[in-house]
Design a protein around this motif. Structure first.
Motif, short mmCIF file in Angstrom:
data_model
loop_
_atom_site.label_atom_id
_atom_site.label_comp_id
_atom_site.label_asym_id
_atom_site.label_seq_id
_atom_site.Cartn_x
_atom_site.Cartn_y
_atom_site.Cartn_z
N THR A 75 0.09 -0.14 -2.47
CA THR A 75 1.12 0.71 -1.87
C THR A 75 2.47 0.04 -2.08
O THR A 75 2.60 -1.18 -1.97
N TYR A 76 3.49 0.83 -2.38
CA TYR A 76 4.77 0.27 -2.78
C TYR A 76 5.88 1.27 -2.51
O TYR A 76 5.64 2.47 -2.30
N VAL A 77 7.11 0.77 -2.53
CA VAL A 77 8.29 1.63 -2.54
C VAL A 77 9.37 0.91 -3.33
O VAL A 77 9.51 -0.32 -3.24
N ILE A 78 10.11 1.66 -4.15
CA ILE A 78 11.24 1.12 -4.90
C ILE A 78 12.52 1.57 -4.21
O ILE A 78 12.71 2.76 -3.97
N ILE A 79 13.39 0.61 -3.90
CA ILE A 79 14.64 0.92 -3.20
C ILE A 79 15.81 0.58 -4.11
O ILE A 79 15.89 -0.53 -4.65
N GLU A 80 16.72 1.51 -4.28
CA GLU A 80 17.86 1.35 -5.18
C GLU A 80 19.15 1.76 -4.47
O GLU A 80 19.21 2.84 -3.88
N LYS A 81 20.17 0.92 -4.54
CA LYS A 81 21.42 1.22 -3.83
C LYS A 81 22.25 2.30 -4.50
O LYS A 81 23.14 2.89 -3.88
N GLY A 82 21.97 2.57 -5.78
CA GLY A 82 22.70 3.60 -6.50
C GLY A 82 21.75 4.65 -7.06
O GLY A 82 20.73 4.96 -6.46
N CYS A 83 22.10 5.13 -8.25
CA CYS A 83 21.23 6.12 -8.89
C CYS A 83 20.12 5.41 -9.65
O CYS A 83 20.11 4.18 -9.77
N LEU A 84 19.19 6.17 -10.18
CA LEU A 84 18.12 5.60 -10.99
C LEU A 84 18.72 4.87 -12.18
O LEU A 84 19.67 5.35 -12.80
N VAL A 85 18.18 3.70 -12.50
CA VAL A 85 18.73 2.78 -13.51
C VAL A 85 20.26 2.73 -13.40
O VAL A 85 21.00 3.02 -14.35
N ASN A 86 20.72 2.33 -12.24
CA ASN A 86 22.14 2.36 -11.90
C ASN A 86 23.00 1.55 -12.86
O ASN A 86 24.10 1.97 -13.24
N SER A 87 22.52 0.37 -13.26
CA SER A 87 23.31 -0.46 -14.17
C SER A 87 23.49 0.22 -15.52
O SER A 87 24.60 0.22 -16.08
#
Length: 321
Positions: free
Chosen positions: A28-40
């Protein structure tokens, strides 16, 4: 709160790869990103072409088909979006991680929107979010940018480009071809050997013919609203200036790593402590993946040579469960 096996911080290519491996392993997992997908990648220059060929950027066993051997930014954004959708990854975008605190045998991850209880944390935050400042008078002016997007904005303007890396050279050539008067300020004695091999001769020739002015063994020392001062081997030179592109590189979020308890080397490289076989840091249960592993040596890790970090990390987590 439901306990997950792993929280992955950062939804770049390597963060996505970690999510894919976690899902395949039944974790079980979750991916957390402060911006959009592949933000860089989204914040890369619009006309950027990768140094790597498309097959070296592939993750999850999904073929990356591009129009040319070396894909563009737009093609990469499309590819990684399709990969994320194909695997239906559990991803939370535009959610900033504030802190991670140890809780019994796991961690509580607090974000701008929620909190998560997890047994393991993977930090895959890259390095593109924090520019290396040049720390000179005038750097705070609106005319100074540490990121470069599109050359048209600088048409018919006096532009200084600081640096001689790939991003600096691309910006110098593109703005010059849109009608800007371009001056490069380079600390070293020549254009970096790391510049893309098909681009380096172009900028060298433009400098030699005088189309682009370059000051080598030099540094920018101050910026005003309409001028800039450059320290050269022949003394201070003041030139007219409308915009400064200070493309002097970027660095990982070291404060975030320290906040998580990750030890950094005491030299200028600030290399985070981790096991190269498992990618686990000195903090049990906290792992590093991707470019962030190199500290200030941001040229050590790329998508192509850090894709296997995901496999190493998930294997170690699975073996311990």
């Amino acid at each position: 709160m439901e306990v997950t096996d792993v929280v992955i911080i950062g939804a770049g290519p390597i963060g996505i790869a970690c999510g894919i491996e976690a899902k395949r392993a039944g974790l079980t997992y979750v991916i957390i990103e402060k911006g959009c997908l592949v933000n860089s990648l989204y914040n890369y220059p619009q006309n950027m072409t990768f140094f790597s060929t498309s097959e070296k950027l592939e993750i999850g066993g999904v073929p990356f088909v591009s129009n040319n051997p070396k894909p563009t930014r737009a093609e990469a954004l499309e590819y990684y979006r399709r990969v994320a959708l194909k695997f239906q990854l559990n991803t939370r975008l535009f959610e900033l991680v504030d802190e991670v605190t140890r809780q019994d045998e796991g961690f509580i991850v607090n974000t701008s929107k929620s909190s998560y209880l997890t047994r393991n944390v993977v930090i895959s935050t890259g390095f593109y979010d924090l520019p290396n400042k040049i720390n000179i008078p005038g750097e705070e002016l609106p005319k100074v940018a540490h990121y470069y997007k599109d050359p048209h904005y600088y048409a018919m303007q006096n532009v200084i480009v600081v640096g001689a890396s790939n991003s600096s050279v691309d910006a110098a050539l593109e703005t010059y071809r849109k009608g800007a008067s371009v001056t490069m300020v380079v600390r070293d004695e020549a254009i970096s050997k790391r510049v893309k091999y098909w681009v380096r001769p172009d900028v060298v020739n433009r400098i030699e013919e005088g189309s682009i002015k370059a000051y080598f063994n030099s540094e920018l020392v101050s910026i005003t609203n309409d001028t800039a001062e450059i320290r050269t081997p022949d003394g201070i030179v003041t030139i007219p200036n409308d915009f400064v592109l200070a493309l002097t590189g970027y660095q990982p979020d070291f404060d975030l790593l320290r906040k998580f308890g990750v030890k950094l080397s005491e030299d200028e490289k600030c290399s985070p402590e981790h096991n190269l076989e498992t990618m686990e840091t000195n903090e049990k249960g906290i792992y590093l993946a991707g470019v962030v592993c190199g500290g200030m040596d941001t040229h050590l890790w790329f998508i192509e040579n850090s894709r296997d970090h995901a496999t190493k990390i998930i294997k170690d987590i699975k073996d311990k469960s």
